[in-house]
Design a protein around this motif. Structure first.
Motif, PDB file in Angstrom:
ATOM      1  N   ILE A 204       0.858  -1.185   0.000  1.00 58.03           N
ATOM      2  CA  ILE A 204       0.000   0.000   0.000  1.00 58.03           C
ATOM      3  C   ILE A 204       0.891   1.229   0.000  1.00 58.03           C
ATOM      4  O   ILE A 204       1.950   1.242   0.633  1.00 58.03           O
TER       5      ILE A 204
ATOM      6  N   ALA B 133      -3.228   6.158  -0.802  1.00 60.57           N
ATOM      7  CA  ALA B 133      -4.091   5.169  -1.445  1.00 60.57           C
ATOM      8  C   ALA B 133      -4.820   4.357  -0.393  1.00 60.57           C
ATOM      9  O   ALA B 133      -4.287   4.061   0.664  1.00 60.57           O
ATOM     10  N   GLN B 134      -6.048   4.042  -0.673  1.00 65.01           N
ATOM     11  CA  GLN B 134      -6.806   3.222   0.260  1.00 65.01           C
ATOM     12  C   GLN B 134      -6.634   1.734  -0.017  1.00 65.01           C
ATOM     13  O   GLN B 134      -6.778   0.918   0.865  1.00 65.01           O
ATOM     14  N   LYS B 135      -6.360   1.410  -1.250  1.00 65.11           N
ATOM     15  CA  LYS B 135      -6.423   0.001  -1.595  1.00 65.11           C
ATOM     16  C   LYS B 135      -5.052  -0.659  -1.571  1.00 65.11           C
ATOM     17  O   LYS B 135      -4.027  -0.066  -1.844  1.00 65.11           O
ATOM     18  N   LEU B 136      -5.118  -1.936  -1.237  1.00 60.80           N
ATOM     19  CA  LEU B 136      -3.932  -2.778  -1.275  1.00 60.80           C
ATOM     20  C   LEU B 136      -3.764  -3.346  -2.681  1.00 60.80           C
ATOM     21  O   LEU B 136      -4.736  -3.589  -3.383  1.00 60.80           O
TER      22      LEU B 136
ATOM     23  N   PHE C 222      -2.394  -6.698  -4.278  1.00 62.44           N
ATOM     24  CA  PHE C 222      -2.087  -8.055  -3.824  1.00 62.44           C
ATOM     25  C   PHE C 222      -1.314  -8.831  -4.872  1.00 62.44           C
ATOM     26  O   PHE C 222      -1.516  -8.651  -6.082  1.00 62.44           O
TER      27      PHE C 222
END
Lengths: 112, 113
Positions: free
Chosen positions: A93, A97-100, A102
């Motif tokens: 992350i 940014a909020q999102k990971l 993967f």
């Protein structure tokens, strides 16, 4: 674009041995890196994270190493046990940014 | 301990049905996420919310909507379920002030026939 990938899709180790699971990442701006364990039919379980300004962090039987020079992350599991059998994947992350992001995962199999 | 619960572990619905997946957390965290997980595709973000009545699209929002009327509950809605929405759906929360790690619920295995 940014991506997080894994070198090996499967890993087999003997019970009691140490396991090393690797991950490559491409976004040098990432703030945190996280390792997850996912057992069959269950949600991912948070194992350990490491901040980008660190190069090593230890938990219970696990150690995460971060090499920013080559953009490489690894998870070491000491004295692997049958209960460690699972899919392991890394995530990253970056600030704001909020999102990971993967990786796809590595399946760890423990041989008796 | 962080606790995230999802309303169903397994769900079977017919094509065209409206489907509600519920996620509940017990610690007043702002950030909540919905993912789907498919073999070979990994985890993909559908929607997330950083506060009550706030929502942001993730990477694959098409065919989905969300609702967050209360802080502890984040719902994923399939307006008209289709077979390509058969998947494992995972809810996650990100505790405020932590490094970024998200904590996942047990997942809902949805089959659309």
């Amino acid at each position: 674009g940014e991506s997080v990938g894994l070198h090996l899709p499967t890993l087999s180790v003997q019970e009691g041995d140490n396991s090393i699971i690797n991950c490559a990442y491409s976004n040098s701006a990432s703030d945190y890196f996280i390792w997850y364990k996912q057992e069959s039919g269950k949600g991912p379980q948070f194992i350990i994270d490491i901040r980008s300004n660190m190069d090593k962090r230890q938990g219970q039987r696990v150690t995460v190493l971060l090499n920013k020079t080559v953009k490489h992350l690894s998870l070491q599991i000491a004295a692997t046990q049958p209960g460690d059998s699972a899919v392991y994947f890394c995530a990253e992350i970056y600030q704001g940014a909020q999102k990971l992001v993967f990786g796809q995962g590595t399946r760890l199999t423990i041989n008796p | 301990d962080v606790k995230v619960t999802q309303s169903s572990r397994y769900l079977v619905k017919r094509t065209g049905e409206k489907v509600f997946l519920e996620c509940v957390q017990d610690m007043d965290h702002e950030n909540m996420f919905w993912y789907r997980q498919d073999p070979g595709l990994g985890l993909r973000l559908i929607y997330f919310s950083y506060d009550v009545k706030m929502k942001e699209k993730g990477d694959i929002p098409e065919g989905y909507s969300v609702s967050r009327e209360k802080k502890e509950r984040f719902s994923l809605i399939l307006e008209s379920a289709s077979t390509n929405q058969t998947s494992m759906y995972l809810c996650a929360i990100r505790p405020t002030g932590t490094g970024g790690g998200q904590y996942f619920g047990p997942g809902t295995r949805l089959t659309v026939t």
